[in-house]
Every structure is written in structure tokens, then in C-alpha cells.
Scaffold this motif. Structure first.
Motif, PDB file in Angstrom:
ATOM      1  N   GLY A   1       0.811  -1.206   0.000  1.00 48.84           N
ATOM      2  CA  GLY A   1       0.000   0.000   0.000  1.00 48.84           C
ATOM      3  C   GLY A   1       0.847   1.260   0.000  1.00 48.84           C
ATOM      4  N   LEU A   2       1.836   1.325   0.882  1.00 45.20           N
ATOM      5  CA  LEU A   2       2.678   2.514   1.000  1.00 45.20           C
ATOM      6  C   LEU A   2       3.469   2.797  -0.267  1.00 45.20           C
TER       7      LEU A   2
ATOM      8  N   VAL B   1      -3.674   4.261  -1.345  1.00 45.57           N
ATOM      9  CA  VAL B   1      -2.806   3.482  -0.461  1.00 45.57           C
ATOM     10  C   VAL B   1      -3.642   2.538   0.411  1.00 45.57           C
ATOM     11  N   PHE B   2      -4.733   3.045   0.960  1.00 49.75           N
ATOM     12  CA  PHE B   2      -5.588   2.203   1.796  1.00 49.75           C
ATOM     13  C   PHE B   2      -6.228   1.090   0.980  1.00 49.75           C
ATOM     14  N   PHE B   3      -6.744   1.428  -0.198  1.00 49.00           N
ATOM     15  CA  PHE B   3      -7.358   0.413  -1.047  1.00 49.00           C
ATOM     16  C   PHE B   3      -6.323  -0.623  -1.500  1.00 49.00           C
ATOM     17  N   ALA B   4      -5.079  -0.169  -1.706  1.00 47.79           N
ATOM     18  CA  ALA B   4      -4.023  -1.105  -2.100  1.00 47.79           C
ATOM     19  C   ALA B   4      -3.703  -2.070  -0.960  1.00 47.79           C
TER      20      ALA B   4
ATOM     21  N   GLU C   1     -15.118  -3.935  -5.239  1.00 50.16           N
ATOM     22  CA  GLU C   1     -13.682  -4.120  -4.968  1.00 50.16           C
ATOM     23  C   GLU C   1     -13.313  -3.829  -3.509  1.00 50.16           C
ATOM     24  N   PRO C   2     -13.670  -2.659  -2.924  1.00 52.74           N
ATOM     25  CA  PRO C   2     -13.352  -2.455  -1.504  1.00 52.74           C
ATOM     26  C   PRO C   2     -14.117  -3.394  -0.584  1.00 52.74           C
TER      27      PRO C   2
END
Length: 259
Positions: free
Chosen positions: A161-162, A181-184, A234-235
Motif C-alpha cells: 500500500g505505501l 494506499v488504503f485500497f491497495a 472491490e473495496p
């Protein structure tokens, strides 16, 4: 499944090696994309912009990562777990994620695609190999020599994510990148679950590449409503992954001995 240990590799797995590869990949992507001179938010303007802005860096990274993995002798532990998760049912989560990708493709305005633009956009699927071999491949191998499997999941997903913060340096919107980043992190959890339930990284590579290609495809032209539904599915899959990841971690014996 063949037992994996550090002695199977030409270079004994270490955490620092995985972290250096992770950082090196980000540095390579940044340098190649920055040298192209094409801002992040203009990649979709033409086939040339897309290929030079994104595709070229992925082609170079694919070659160098394959060479690095070969020199280290880490292909087996990077691609295969010792044993699949005892709980196979969480595989419904990456399947749901794949449904979201299919929704994107179904909703794509394909009439807006030229042959050259389609060819350039297909290079984006290489991200499935590069980001998976880095994060849930080589980085995962390094972490498995030192920390428990729960930390392996969390650290590889968090660093995945980062890593998307590099997009800000390439011209992406900062606020939007924080959300990305959060979704990743959620997507990384889904890909980790897929690795554990199949015992292999191959399916995660395919799903990752499909997802990134589908997201870009849906952003070309005017998508139909089903593509917007994918932004909810997706989320949702990612949140379900957070709730269920413990089941593919529990009882795992993937620690790599020999260090």
C-alpha cells in the motif's frame, strides 16, 4: 508441495534483501517514469504517453526482477508455499475481486480504444508480475525468515500500500493517493489470501494484472454504470479479506528456516 528452506537458494533469504528489492523497485519505477517527462495524469492522453509513462518502466522492471530472482535462487519460495491453507473457502474473496474486474471490463467504452492504445494499455498487466514478485514474492520470502505469518501478511500488504505514495512524486493528487494506499492495502490482503488458498503466487499475479488493466480500461471514454458498481465491489472484497485473512494464517507453517 516441496519443502522450502534457505539452503535451497543460492543466496540465503534475509529480511534486508527483500526490503532492498522493494525499495529498488520503487526507485526504478520512479526514475524511468520521471525521465519520460510524461505527468502521471496524462498517461491516458495517447498510446505513446501510456507506453512511455508506464509501460516501459514495467517492461524494464520485469526483466530485472526475473534476473534478480534467478541470481538469488528464490523462484521456488517466491512462487510457492510449503502448504496451502487448511481453510480453502476464503478463496471466494479473490473470486469476488475478479468479478469486480469483470464488471470494469464489461463497462468499458471499447469504442474509445484504438489498436495502438489497446496494445499500450496491455503492458499495464505486467504490474501483476512486478508488484506481486516484489511484495508477495521476494519481500514475503525475506519476512518469513524472521517473523510470524500474521506479520508477513500485514507487513507485505502495508508496504504494498505505501509503495503507491511514489505516484505523488510523479504528479498524482496527494489526497487521492492516500485513498489509493488504503485500497491497495486491502487489495494486497486479497492477493495474499489467494496465494495461501492456492499455494502459489501465479493466480495472484494474474488477478492483479487483470485488475489494474480493468481499472485503466474503464477510465477510457465513458464507462457504463456497471463499472461504477465495481468501485463498490472491490473495496467490499478487501474488507471481507480483512475479516477472513486470519483463517488462511492460522496453522500456517511457512517459516523459512536456515538463517
Amino acid at each position: 508441495m516441496t519443502v522450502v528452506s534457505a539452503k535451497d537458494a543460492r543466496v540465503a533469504p534475509r529480511v534486508w534483501i527483500g526490503l532492498v528489492i522493494w525499495a529498488g523497485y520503487l526507485g526504478l519505477i520512479y526514475v524511468v517514469q520521471a525521465l519520460s517527462g510524461i505527468p502521471y495524469d496524462t498517461w491516458g492522453d495517447s498510446a505513446g504517453n501510456l507506453f512511455l509513462g508506464a509501460g516501459l518502466s514495467l517492461i524494464i522492471a520485469t526483466i530485472l526482477l526475473a534476473l534478480t530472482t534467478t541470481l538469488l535462487g528464490w523462484w521456488r519460495p517466491a512462487l510457492y508455499d510449503r502448504n496451502r491453507s487448511r481453510h480453502r473457502w476464503p478463496i471466494f474473496i479473490p473470486i469476488l475481486f475478479a468479478v469486480a474486474a469483470a464488471m470494469n471490463l464489461a463497462g468499458t467504452d471499447w469504442s474509445s480504444y484504438s489498436g495502438a492504445f489497446l496494445a499500450a494499455s496491455l503492458t499495464l498487466a505486467l504490474v501483476g508480475f512486478t508488484e506481486e514478485i516484489v511484495n508477495r514474492g521476494l519481500l514475503l520470502v525475506g519476512f518469513r525468515t524472521r517473523v510470524s505469518e500474521g506479520w508477513v501478511w500485514f507487513l507485505t500488504s502495508a508496504l504494498f500500500g505505501l509503495s503507491h505514495f511514489v505516484n505523488v512524486a510523479l504528479g498524482a493528487d496527494a489526497a487521492g493517493t492516500v485513498q489509493q494506499v488504503f485500497f491497495a492495502f486491502l487489495a494486497g490482503t486479497v492477493f495474499y489470501i489467494l496465494r495461501r488458498t492456492t499455494g502459489s503466487l501465479w493466480a495472484a499475479m494474474l488477478l492483479h494484472g487483470l485488475w489494474d488493466f480493468s481499472v485503466f480500461a474503464a477510465g477510457v471514454g465513458t464507462p457504463s454504470d456497471i463499472a461504477y458498481v465495481a468501485n463498490v465491489v472491490e473495496p467490499l472484497a478487501g474488507l471481507l479479506g480483512l475479516a477472513c485473512v486470519v483463517f488462511v494464517i492460522r496453522g500456517s507453517k511457512e517459516r523459512i528456516p536456515g538463517n
